[in-house]
Design an enzyme around this catalytic site. Structure first.
Site, PDB file in Angstrom:
ATOM      1  CD  GLU A  77      -7.308   0.907 -44.536  1.00 43.80           C
ATOM      2  OE1 GLU A  77      -8.426   1.371 -45.282  1.00 43.80           O
ATOM      3  OE2 GLU A  77      -6.477   0.949 -43.685  1.00 43.80           O
ATOM      4  CG  HIS A 118     -11.942   3.254 -45.108  1.00 46.11           C
ATOM      5  ND1 HIS A 118     -12.358   4.105 -44.728  1.00 46.11           N
ATOM      6  CD2 HIS A 118     -10.730   2.762 -44.981  1.00 46.11           C
ATOM      7  CE1 HIS A 118     -11.547   5.345 -44.346  1.00 46.11           C
ATOM      8  NE2 HIS A 118     -10.589   4.639 -44.674  1.00 46.11           N
ATOM      9  CG  HIS A 172     -18.631   4.379 -45.193  1.00 44.53           C
ATOM     10  ND1 HIS A 172     -18.054   5.943 -45.721  1.00 44.53           N
ATOM     11  CD2 HIS A 172     -20.000   4.714 -45.296  1.00 44.53           C
ATOM     12  CE1 HIS A 172     -18.686   6.788 -45.142  1.00 44.53           C
ATOM     13  NE2 HIS A 172     -19.734   5.952 -45.323  1.00 44.53           N
TER      14      HIS A 172
HETATM   15 ZN    ZN Z   1      -8.752   4.878 -42.953  1.00 45.03          ZN
END
Ligand code: ZN
Length: 662
Positions: free
Chosen positions: A449, A452, A455
């Site tokens: 997580e 992410h 990102h």
């Molecule tokens: Zn994911």
């Protein structure tokens, strides 16, 4: 300053006397949400005002007498709807992670308004004419502008702008119905997850741990049956009729747009491109997983002395893990208490990308469980604000996810708006006696997580529609899965994996066992993941006509059984999600998209190979990864970015090798 921005500014001024916190500027640290000031009654008026403002902004784009240009059409749209983004950011995060019956009721009221507002934009033929004029003449634009334009154009085409009369009205009607059905699916599932806990005494997220350690076979069978029938009890929380209606409506929409099935429609704008490509990609993975699963099954039955049933798999896999790798999760857990793992997650980001994470107690949180952090660059500049919401509670839906409260983008003055991001998990909360301790799997989830989150955080784009994680669905998991690679690296482990009782760093031998056991049980792990991916595809590959033959729970179960048999799934394993609790595909935007995890894994495994070649913590490689991927979000096609990073296409066989399935 453009017209759109003026319209927005004057609307804010007019409303500044009102007490609704959404309608005021947030004079809070970093402009984060003032949660304690927000009342339930503030949402609806803010949504309505947000919709009204965006409508005026869109009208200003349409009324503009100048030649349509990227700036006065696409960029103006990108800057529109800021109030709506502000209230949606808070509302939809809280409705997933801190929901109440009042909130769920409000959601039922809000969703049709939002769906209608969105339809009004993307079915607006006057606006589309302007967008098309920009789209047809993109030569002078840079890549990010082209990508934003293409994405905008595509939303019209896929949003039914080409439809007329009855078809147009039906398309809109379906959108409204679909948003209500998805929400109902999620609400039912939350109730079913809570009912599961009532029945079994464990939460849904504790299920794998329970099944691995519970010696009472009957109790395991009972838990398995309760787990695998969620949403399928013929009561007021039953999801059977809902999933069938969702599937039919999606197929009907696809047909209205000229596609054979919803899978054809949904894959048309993904990396994979077509259902055939996805099916051909998944089949050999399934085959390799089952080969491995059968080997493991034979060994497990030797230990058990009887035929293994689905409720025995976790339990005897644990025994087999102990036999093959001498690894007992009870011994590793004390090294992975939540606070330590969080340090490890942050440390890896600092070591790779120079991200400094510090607590931000000045930032308000929405629940006492949540902690806020500030992320800064090596030069001290702000990267963004992070909420850490890890522990399960009855108001949170199952699973783990990352979401944005605020996207990264450049505002009308060119100022870089930094993102506000949350990671939500369902890890066991601390008890009076012990801190929250994570399994190896949960440690990976924590890194996933935050991958992410990185990102989203490291994004350096201009337009919100292509910034951060706003990339193609089958590309987005590359970055989360890539980040999992760092969880058990020696250099990272020695920094965080300490026994909470003694402060002792995890012994090298135990760490080694964790790493060697990562490939263990992959026949099952990959098999259940791949089975769910195939089940998702098969549901969405059905045509409207085929779907009309389905009627209720029996027909759903019969279809699942048929699909599982055809894909070669052995009886001892079930898909990771069955239809009636497959939240990803019925309530989370992964319809005909659950394959994305495996698809993106081809990329992340191959990208990690480069780190292995260059040295795991090679600063130039990490910097290249950051500049090529993380900073650029969806501002370029995935494969173009990939080739830029790697200098070649990924090796598809690397996935099976990495999972020990070759
Ligand atoms: Zn994911």
């Amino acid at each position: 300053m453009n017209k759109t921005f003026l319209a927005m500014a004057s609307a804010t001024v007019l409303l500044s006397g009102c007490s609704n916190p959404f309608l005021k500027d947030w004079n809070t640290p970093y402009g984060t949400a003032p949660f304690s000031k927000i009342e339930l009654s503030d949402y609806l008026p803010a949504f309505k005002e947000g919709i009204k403002q965006q409508k005026a902004e869109i009208q200003a784009i349409i009324d503009n007498q100048e030649e349509p240009s990227f700036e006065n059409v696409v960029a103006a749209y990108e800057l529109s709807g800021r109030l709506l983004a502000k209230v949606s950011g808070v509302f939809f995060n809280l409705s997933e992670s801190d929901s109440t019956p009042e909130m769920q009721k409000l959601e039922e009221e809000v969703l049709p308004l939002l769906t209608a507002a969105e339809d009004e934009i993307f079915m607006n033929k006057d606006l589309f004419r302007k967008v098309k004029a920009v789209y047809d003449n993109m030569d002078g634009l840079d890549r990010e502008q082209q990508m934003a334009t293409e994405k905008f154009y595509e939303r019209f085409e896929r949003g039914g702008v080409g439809l007329e009369g009855e078809a147009e009205a039906r398309f809109k009607e379906i959108n409204t119905r679909l948003s209500a059905l998805s929400q109902q699916f999620g609400t039912n599932l939350l109730a079913e997850n809570n009912a599961f806990k009532e029945k079994t005494g464990i939460t849904v997220s504790e299920y794998p741990s329970f099944m691995s350690s519970c010696d009472d076979r009957e109790a395991r069978q009972k838990a398995f049956e309760a787990y695998s029938t969620r949403g399928n009890h013929g009561d007021s929380h039953d999801n059977c009729a809902i999933v069938l209606e969702i599937l039919r409506l999606k197929a009907e929409q696809a047909a209205l747009l000229g596609f054979k099935s919803s899978a054809d429609f949904l894959l048309d704008n993904k990396m994979a491109g077509s259902p055939e490509t996805v099916d051909a990609f998944l089949a050999p993975i399934m085959e390799a997983s089952m080969r491995k699963a059968k080997e493991d099954l034979a060994d497990m039955e030797k230990i058990a002395g009887f035929k293994i049933e689905p409720w025995d798999w976790f339990y005897y896999a644990e025994k087999l893990r102990l036999q093959r790798h001498n690894l007992d999760e009870n011994l590793t857990k004390p090294y992975f208490c939540a606070d330590s793992v969080r340090k490890g997650v942050f440390y890896a980001a600092e070591k790779l990308y120079g991200v400094k994470v510090t607590p931000a107690p000045e930032v308000e949180v929405y629940n006492p469980d949540v902690k806020a952090y500030r992320l800064n660059d090596a030069d001290g500049s702000l990267i963004g604000i992070f909420y850490w919401d890890w522990f399960s509670r009855s108001t949170k839906r199952g699973g783990a996810w990352m979401n944005n409260f605020r996207d990264q983008y450049l505002d009308a003055d060119g100022k870089d708006v930094r993102p506000v991001i949350v990671n939500v998990c369902n890890f066991p909360p601390p008890t009076e006696e012990t801190p929250s301790m994570l399994t190896v799997d949960e440690v990976q989830t924590a890194f996933h997580e935050f991958g992410h989150a990185l990102h989203g955080f490291l994004s350096r784009c201009r337009y919100p529609s292509v910034s951060g994680t706003s990339v193609k669905r089958d590309f987005v998991e590359m970055f989360s899965q890539f980040n999992e690679n760092w969880a058990f690296q020696k250099e990272i482990l020695s920094e965080y994996a300490r026994d909470y009782r003694t402060g002792e760093v995890i012994p090298e031998e135990l760490a080694g066992k964790i790493v060697s056991a990562l490939k263990f049980n992959q026949g099952f792990m990959t098999g259940e993941l791949c089975a769910a991916s195939i089940l998702d595809m098969k549901w969405h590959e059905l045509t409207l006509e085929q779907l009309s033959a389905f009627d209720g729970a029996e027909s759903i179960r019969a279809f699942e059984d048929k699909v599982c048999k055809e894909m070669g799934l052995i009886d001892e394993i079930i898909p990771r999600y069955r239809t009636t609790y497959f939240n990803h595909i019925f309530n989370s935007g992964y319809s005909a998209g659950y394959y994305s995890y495996l698809w993106a894994e081809v990329l992340d495994v191959d990208a990690f190979e480069k780190f292995k070649e260059d040295g795991l913590f090679n600063p130039a490689t990490a910097s290249l990864f950051c500049r090529t991927f993380l900073e650029r979000g969806g501002s370029e096609e995935p494969m173009t970015l990939y080739r830029e990073f790697r200098g070649a296409d990924p090796d598809p066989s690397a996935l099976l090798k990495a999972r020990g399935l070759e």
